[in-house]
Design a protein around this motif. Structure first.
Motif, mmCIF file in Angstrom:
data_model
loop_
_atom_site.group_PDB
_atom_site.id
_atom_site.type_symbol
_atom_site.label_atom_id
_atom_site.label_comp_id
_atom_site.label_asym_id
_atom_site.label_seq_id
_atom_site.Cartn_x
_atom_site.Cartn_y
_atom_site.Cartn_z
ATOM 1 N N LEU A 1 -14.212 8.274 40.698
ATOM 2 C CA LEU A 1 -14.305 8.770 39.523
ATOM 3 C C LEU A 1 -13.928 7.819 38.511
ATOM 4 O O LEU A 1 -13.009 7.054 38.765
ATOM 5 C CB LEU A 1 -13.365 10.229 39.469
ATOM 6 N N GLY A 2 -13.913 8.229 37.139
ATOM 7 C CA GLY A 2 -13.143 7.515 36.047
ATOM 8 C C GLY A 2 -11.878 7.420 36.091
ATOM 9 O O GLY A 2 -11.319 8.524 36.517
ATOM 10 N N ASN A 3 -11.331 6.533 35.096
ATOM 11 C CA ASN A 3 -9.911 6.744 34.875
ATOM 12 C C ASN A 3 -9.186 7.798 34.534
ATOM 13 O O ASN A 3 -8.083 8.338 35.181
ATOM 14 C CB ASN A 3 -9.328 5.682 34.136
ATOM 15 N N SER A 4 -9.889 8.631 33.668
ATOM 16 C CA SER A 4 -9.205 9.945 32.822
ATOM 17 C C SER A 4 -9.921 11.109 33.457
ATOM 18 O O SER A 4 -9.822 12.213 33.067
ATOM 19 C CB SER A 4 -9.190 9.768 31.503
ATOM 20 N N ARG A 5 -11.046 10.911 34.346
ATOM 21 C CA ARG A 5 -11.678 12.136 34.605
ATOM 22 C C ARG A 5 -10.996 13.297 35.192
ATOM 23 O O ARG A 5 -11.023 14.449 35.050
ATOM 24 C CB ARG A 5 -13.035 11.867 35.875
ATOM 25 N N LEU A 6 -10.022 12.891 36.252
ATOM 26 C CA LEU A 6 -9.264 13.791 36.825
ATOM 27 C C LEU A 6 -8.475 14.547 35.977
ATOM 28 O O LEU A 6 -7.954 15.909 35.987
ATOM 29 C CB LEU A 6 -8.505 13.337 37.851
ATOM 30 N N THR A 7 -7.767 13.776 34.765
ATOM 31 C CA THR A 7 -6.712 14.530 33.966
ATOM 32 C C THR A 7 -7.446 15.338 33.203
ATOM 33 O O THR A 7 -7.117 16.652 32.725
ATOM 34 C CB THR A 7 -6.442 13.244 33.110
ATOM 35 N N TYR A 8 -8.793 15.003 32.861
ATOM 36 C CA TYR A 8 -9.562 15.986 32.068
ATOM 37 C C TYR A 8 -9.836 17.279 32.904
ATOM 38 O O TYR A 8 -9.629 18.290 32.126
ATOM 39 C CB TYR A 8 -10.900 15.323 31.658
ATOM 40 N N TRP A 9 -10.218 16.976 33.997
ATOM 41 C CA TRP A 9 -10.508 18.393 34.692
ATOM 42 C C TRP A 9 -9.367 19.364 34.971
ATOM 43 O O TRP A 9 -9.352 20.322 35.030
ATOM 44 C CB TRP A 9 -11.286 18.022 36.220
ATOM 45 N N LEU A 10 -8.249 18.650 35.074
ATOM 46 C CA LEU A 10 -6.995 19.491 35.427
ATOM 47 C C LEU A 10 -6.633 20.105 34.030
ATOM 48 O O LEU A 10 -6.301 21.378 34.226
ATOM 49 C CB LEU A 10 -5.693 18.284 35.587
ATOM 50 N N ARG A 11 -6.828 19.559 32.701
ATOM 51 C CA ARG A 11 -6.828 20.053 31.640
ATOM 52 C C ARG A 11 -7.741 21.292 31.295
ATOM 53 O O ARG A 11 -7.342 22.404 30.924
ATOM 54 C CB ARG A 11 -6.841 19.132 30.371
#
Length: 126
Positions: A44-54
C-alpha cells in the motif's frame, strides 16, 4: 477476499474493495503489526492505511486495541493475593498502626508539657 473492486480494468485506476480495506484495518488494529509493516505486506502507499482508519472513525493516536485479561485470571490473582496476606498479617499491621498512633499522641503530650505550647488544636476554637 478480493483486493480490488471490478469497477476499473487496471490496478492503477482501481479502487480497493471495502472488504479488503476492513481486513487490512482489522489486521493493524489487532496490534500484531505496525502501520509500516502492514503497508509493506499489502503493498500500500505510505498514508493509505492512515486514510482508511480515519475513514472508519479510528483516532490515529489511539488506534490500537488494548487486550484485557479475562476475568478468570483476574479472580485467580485476587485469590493469590488473599492467600498471601492472611488475616493474621492484617491484624498485625493494624496493631502496629495503633501502637504508632499512641506513640505519636504521647510524644505530643510530652512536648506540650515541656515546651508549654499548644500543638493540638482544640475542637471549639477557630
Amino acid at each position: 477476499m478480493e483486493r480490488y473492486s471490478k469497477e476499473f480494468s487496471t490496478k492503477w485506476q482501481s479502487k480497493y474493495s471495502e472488504e479488503f480495506k476492513r481486513f487490512v484495518c482489522n489486521e493493524y488494529l489487532s496490534g500484531l503489526l505496525t502501520k509500516r509493516k502492514v503497508e509493506l505486506k499489502y503493498d500500500l502507499g505510505n498514508s493509505r492505511l492512515t486514510y482508511w482508519l480515519r475513514e472508519r472513525g479510528y483516532d490515529n493516536i489511539k488506534s490500537r486495541i488494548v487486550s484485557l485479561p479475562d476475568m478468570k485470571s483476574v479472580k485467580n490473582v485476587i485469590k493469590e493475593i488473599d492467600s498471601q496476606k492472611s488475616i493474621t498479617e492484617i491484624e498485625k499491621e493494624l496493631q502496629e498502626a495503633k501502637l504508632l498512633a499512641e506513640t505519636y499522641r504521647k510524644i505530643i503530650e510530652i512536648a506540650e508539657k515541656e515546651f508549654k505550647i499548644n500543638i493540638v488544636k482544640k475542637s471549639n476554637t477557630k
